[in-house]
Design a protein around this motif. Structure first.
Motif, PDB file in Angstrom:
ATOM      1  N   CYS A  22       0.791  -1.075  -0.042  1.00 49.03           N
ATOM      2  CA  CYS A  22       0.052   0.513  -0.180  1.00 49.03           C
ATOM      3  C   CYS A  22       0.819   1.455   0.252  1.00 49.03           C
ATOM      4  N   VAL A  25       2.465   1.913  -3.299  1.00 53.68           N
ATOM      5  CA  VAL A  25       1.402   3.055  -3.998  1.00 53.68           C
ATOM      6  C   VAL A  25       1.846   4.219  -4.089  1.00 53.68           C
ATOM      7  N   LEU A  86      -8.174   2.630  -1.055  1.00 53.53           N
ATOM      8  CA  LEU A  86      -7.842   1.854  -2.224  1.00 53.53           C
ATOM      9  C   LEU A  86      -8.309   1.647  -3.586  1.00 53.53           C
ATOM     10  N   PHE A  89      -8.722   5.056  -4.497  1.00 55.47           N
ATOM     11  CA  PHE A  89      -7.173   5.837  -5.294  1.00 55.47           C
ATOM     12  C   PHE A  89      -7.343   5.307  -6.769  1.00 55.47           C
ATOM     13  N   LEU A  90      -7.618   3.891  -6.335  1.00 54.52           N
ATOM     14  CA  LEU A  90      -7.637   3.653  -8.033  1.00 54.52           C
ATOM     15  C   LEU A  90      -8.811   4.259  -8.653  1.00 54.52           C
ATOM     16  N   ASN A 174      -0.706   4.057 -11.998  1.00 54.42           N
ATOM     17  CA  ASN A 174      -0.878   3.503 -10.614  1.00 54.42           C
ATOM     18  C   ASN A 174      -1.683   1.774 -10.259  1.00 54.42           C
ATOM     19  N   VAL A 178      -2.080  -0.636  -7.902  1.00 60.49           N
ATOM     20  CA  VAL A 178      -3.407  -0.634  -6.622  1.00 60.49           C
ATOM     21  C   VAL A 178      -3.949  -1.626  -7.203  1.00 60.49           C
TER      22      VAL A 178
END
Length: 513
Positions: A22, A25, A86, A89-90, A174, A178
């Motif tokens: 994590c 990332v 996550l 964030f994706l 990314n 992720v």
């Protein structure tokens, strides 16, 4: 409830692997932006103020939402909320790949900040529940090393992508990282929680977000609009009112979201202050450096990433050696020493001249990396070590909030300082008004105008003007780091922080500071 600290979870080292994924990332994403900003400035025509908002939209949202994020993890499960972060964030990464202008990039960065707000404090809040004292220091070092490892990978891989593809590839890269982080958390990380934690206060969250947003708006827009402009003065006044209201409201809550009683503990207070000032210094360096390497020295994005490696190498080495130094000399000495080294590096960097080659830059970058690693790891470990286990989420949220506020203010203050110094030194005599305006917006803009007009004098003036602003910013970073080193040496308690044996005992201890 969290696993008791006297019976360590047998899966804890596997779980650490999930947390490392994590943080990798987040580290990766941080430095991809620093390399991508000059490229985005050129391709999207972003002004210096818009560049600061691209950086600060992420930091402000991250800082504002980490407090409720920590509480959500305490109450509903840290793994569950980490996976949610996550996922957000994706989504932000995918939005970034589709952006076509600076406004959409800022929006994507805002979504990324919301996802990171869940990831960062919850990854840290798990550590006190999983690892006893000595193991916790190693775990903090591993998480910090993961962030450090992500930092050099970001510029190198991101630089290569930017040299071969469009700037949106800096967001798209990314996605696989992720997905790996999500898989690692699903299969390796045990669930921990504290259902008795306080509820998330929506009004306090609004006060935090709007107050920080107003503060950063005032700092970013001050050089452009003028510090006495009504909009700037109004932003500062609104920030003062909103943040004061936040503090007063939280002090009246029986279980506050912004738990300021944690700051009553001397160890937590000064370790957190040290971590915040270390972040201020490093964030400033990461903001000013890529523009110097790309616009002034003329390297491409990939070359810029490679030339940032000395800083990252210093961080990685320090992350591996900080724990033995803390054992031998104590955290106060190591943290103060790390800050002093960062101060020396920043002051050395402020002496950069137009005729200096990259070798001089590599020297002070490597010194910066050493200082950061030696300062941040014991500071974070010392702060986390004072937290009662039932308040691990809210406490780590407060710690990371103050760090990110420091980073956001650092970008805004230092970016504004550079912008003002750059515009004041840039020579645009004889240029058409439109060309002069584009040149004043950014050093990249000045180089584009100079190339279009064949005006080598404008390019030289832009380089000298930016270097003057960079020197001032590094001087401020050095002074801040030196002042922080003196404060830590005087105020931080000696010896190693005590393991929080019982929640009520630690809470009671906080009144003794």
């Amino acid at each position: 409830m969290s696993t008791p600290i006297d019976r360590p979870d047998p899966r804890r080292w596997w779980a650490l692997g999930a947390l490392v994924a994590c943080m990798l990332v987040l580290g990766f994403d941080t430095t991809i932006l620093t390399v991508a900003l000059p490229t985005m400035t050129e391709q999207l025509g972003a002004t210096s103020g818009e560049q600061e908002w691209i950086a600060d939209s992420y930091l402000v949202v991250l800082a504002a939402l980490m407090l409720p994020a920590g509480l959500l993890g305490d109450r509903f499960g840290r793994r569950r909320m980490l996976l949610t972060g996550l996922g957000i964030f994706l989504a932000g990464s995918l939005l970034g790949t589709l952006a076509t202008n600076t406004g959409e990039v800022i929006a994507a960065r805002t979504v990324l900040g919301a996802g990171a707000a869940l990831i960062m404090p919850l990854a840290l809040s798990v550590l006190p529940s999983l690892f006893p004292g000595e193991e916790r220091t190693k775990a903090v070092g591993a998480v910090s090393a993961a962030s450090a490892l992500g930092l050099p990978l970001g510029p190198i891989i991101g630089g290569w992508l930017l040299d071969h593809y469009w700037w949106g590839s800096a967001f798209l890269v990314n996605v696989p990282l992720v997905i790996i982080g999500i898989a690692a958390c699903l299969f390796l990380l045990p669930e921990t929680s504290d259902p008795s934690s306080p509820r998330v206060d929506a009004f306090s969250t609004v006060l935090t977000t709007t107050g920080l947003g107003a503060l950063v708006f005032g700092v970013v827009e001050g050089p452009t609009r003028g510090w006495s402009a009504p909009a700037v003065l109004g932003a500062f006044a609104a920030a003062a009112v909103l943040l004061t209201a936040l503090v007063l409201r939280e002090r009246r809550q029986p279980r506050p979201m912004l738990d300021l009683t944690l700051l009553a503990h001397r160890g937590f207070r000064w370790n957190t202050a040290a971590a915040a000032l270390i972040t201020f210094t490093l964030t400033g360096l990461l903001f000013v450096l890529p523009h110097y390497l790309q616009a002034v020295l003329g390297h491409d994005a990939f070359g810029t990433g490679l030339r940032m490696l000395p800083m990252m190498a210093g961080m990685t080495v320090a992350a591996r050696t900080a724990a033995p130094l803390v054992t031998r000399f104590g955290p106060r000495t190591v943290i103060a020493g790390g800050l002093a080294v960062m101060a020396f590096a920043a002051l050395l960097g402020s002496r950069t001249d137009l005729h200096d080659g990259y070798g001089f830059t590599a020297l002070w970058l490597s010194v910066t990396g050493f200082g950061f690693g030696f300062g941040i790891i014991p500071a974070m470990d010392g702060a986390l070590g004072t937290l009662p286990r039932e308040r691990a989420g809210s406490g780590s949220g407060l710690l990371m909030t103050l760090r990110q506020v420091s980073g956001a203010v650092g970008v805004a203050v230092l970016g504004s300082l550079i912008a003002g110094a750059y515009r004041g030194r840039l020579g645009t005599d004889g240029l058409p008004p439109a060309a002069a305006g584009a040149a004043r917006d950014s050093v990249e803009g000045a180089h584009m105008i100079a190339a279009r007009l064949g005006d080598t004098a404008l390019a030289r003036s832009a380089d000298a003007a930016y270097l003057h602003g960079m020197s001032l910013a590094l001087l401020v970073c050095g002074i801040a780091a030196l002042g922080a080193a003196l404060l830590v040496a005087v105020r931080l308690p000696g010896g190693r922080p005590a393991e929080p044996a019982a929640d009520h005992a630690v809470v009671g201890e906080m009144t003794d500071a």
